[in-house]
Motif scaffolding. Structure first.
Motif, PDB file in Angstrom:
ATOM      1  N   ASP A  11       0.829  -1.203   0.000  1.00  0.00           N
ATOM      2  CA  ASP A  11       0.000   0.000   0.000  1.00  0.00           C
ATOM      3  C   ASP A  11       0.871   1.262   0.000  1.00  0.00           C
ATOM      4  OD1 ASP A  11      -2.553   1.365   0.174  1.00  0.00           O
ATOM      5  OD2 ASP A  11      -1.984   1.850   2.241  1.00  0.00           O
ATOM      6  N   ILE A  12       1.861   1.297   0.865  1.00  0.00           N
ATOM      7  CA  ILE A  12       2.767   2.449   0.940  1.00  0.00           C
ATOM      8  C   ILE A  12       3.533   2.603  -0.371  1.00  0.00           C
ATOM      9  CG2 ILE A  12       4.851   3.352   2.065  1.00  0.00           C
ATOM     10  CD1 ILE A  12       3.780   2.027   4.682  1.00  0.00           C
ATOM     11  N   SER A  14       2.668   1.633  -3.393  1.00  0.00           N
ATOM     12  CA  SER A  14       1.817   2.075  -4.493  1.00  0.00           C
ATOM     13  C   SER A  14       1.432   3.549  -4.385  1.00  0.00           C
ATOM     14  CB  SER A  14       0.559   1.204  -4.587  1.00  0.00           C
ATOM     15  OG  SER A  14      -0.248   1.392  -3.447  1.00  0.00           O
ATOM     16  N   LYS A  15       1.419   4.111  -3.187  1.00  0.00           N
ATOM     17  CA  LYS A  15       1.008   5.498  -2.986  1.00  0.00           C
ATOM     18  C   LYS A  15       2.167   6.492  -3.036  1.00  0.00           C
ATOM     19  CE  LYS A  15      -3.085   4.384  -0.309  1.00  0.00           C
ATOM     20  NZ  LYS A  15      -3.750   4.442   0.989  1.00  0.00           N
ATOM     21  N   ASN A  16       3.389   6.021  -3.156  1.00  0.00           N
ATOM     22  CA  ASN A  16       4.549   6.907  -3.160  1.00  0.00           C
ATOM     23  C   ASN A  16       5.249   6.884  -4.506  1.00  0.00           C
ATOM     24  OD1 ASN A  16       4.923   8.075  -0.365  1.00  0.00           O
ATOM     25  ND2 ASN A  16       4.568   5.924   0.098  1.00  0.00           N
ATOM     26  N   SER A  17       6.170   7.822  -4.697  1.00  0.00           N
ATOM     27  CA  SER A  17       6.850   7.960  -5.977  1.00  0.00           C
ATOM     28  C   SER A  17       8.099   7.087  -6.101  1.00  0.00           C
ATOM     29  CB  SER A  17       7.219   9.429  -6.200  1.00  0.00           C
ATOM     30  OG  SER A  17       8.119   9.852  -5.193  1.00  0.00           O
TER      31      SER A  17
END
Length: 151
Positions: A11-12, A14-17
């Motif tokens: 989750d982390i 997929s949500k970060n660059s």
């Protein structure tokens, strides 16, 4: 690393660059890599007791041992890291061969992950054009296993 920790990591990620991450804890390893938006296959994490689906990640490119044209076509890909097997047992016939016409849901092989045998099924009716992955070959997320032609 337990399922909740893996789920949170994905989750982390997929949500970060960040574009790549590798985590190793004892015998457990996970490598996540982003390239460009691609149609994503479901990812399964296999704990000691059962397989549990998890949010998908973008598959990493894998160098193929086969000299075939893997660049084009429709493929059934590995949904997880493990070892691909074409047969249900060492002295058994393969699940599928080149030229076979198979139905949606038919088993095309097995990916062993963490001592769990995960059956890989066709997502649609198709004809087997080429067996890309060798028997007992280590595979990654998104590794092309079988080239098919939709029917």
């Amino acid at each position: 690393m337990n399922f909740k920790e893996v789920e949170k990591l994905i989750d982390i990620f997929s949500k970060n660059s960040i574009s790549s991450i590798f985590v190793k804890e004892g015998d457990f390893e996970i490598h996540l890599e982003k390239n460009a938006p691609v149609s994503q296959a479901p990812l399964s994490i296999a704990p000691a007791v059962s397989s549990v689906p998890v949010a998908p990640s973008t598959p990493a490119p894998v160098v193929q041992e086969s000299t075939s044209s893997v660049a084009e076509g429709v493929f059934i890909e590995s949904p997880m890291v493990g070892t691909f097997y074409r047969c249900p047992a060492p002295n058994s016939a393969p699940y599928v061969n080149v030229g076979d016409k198979i139905k949606k849901g038919q088993i095309i092989g097995i990916v062993e992950a963490m001592k769990i045998m995960n059956e890989i099924e066709a997502d649609f009716d198709c004809k087997i054009v080429e067996i890309v992955a060798s028997d007992a070959q280590p595979v990654e997320f998104g590794t092309p296993l079988i080239k098919v032609e939709k029917i």
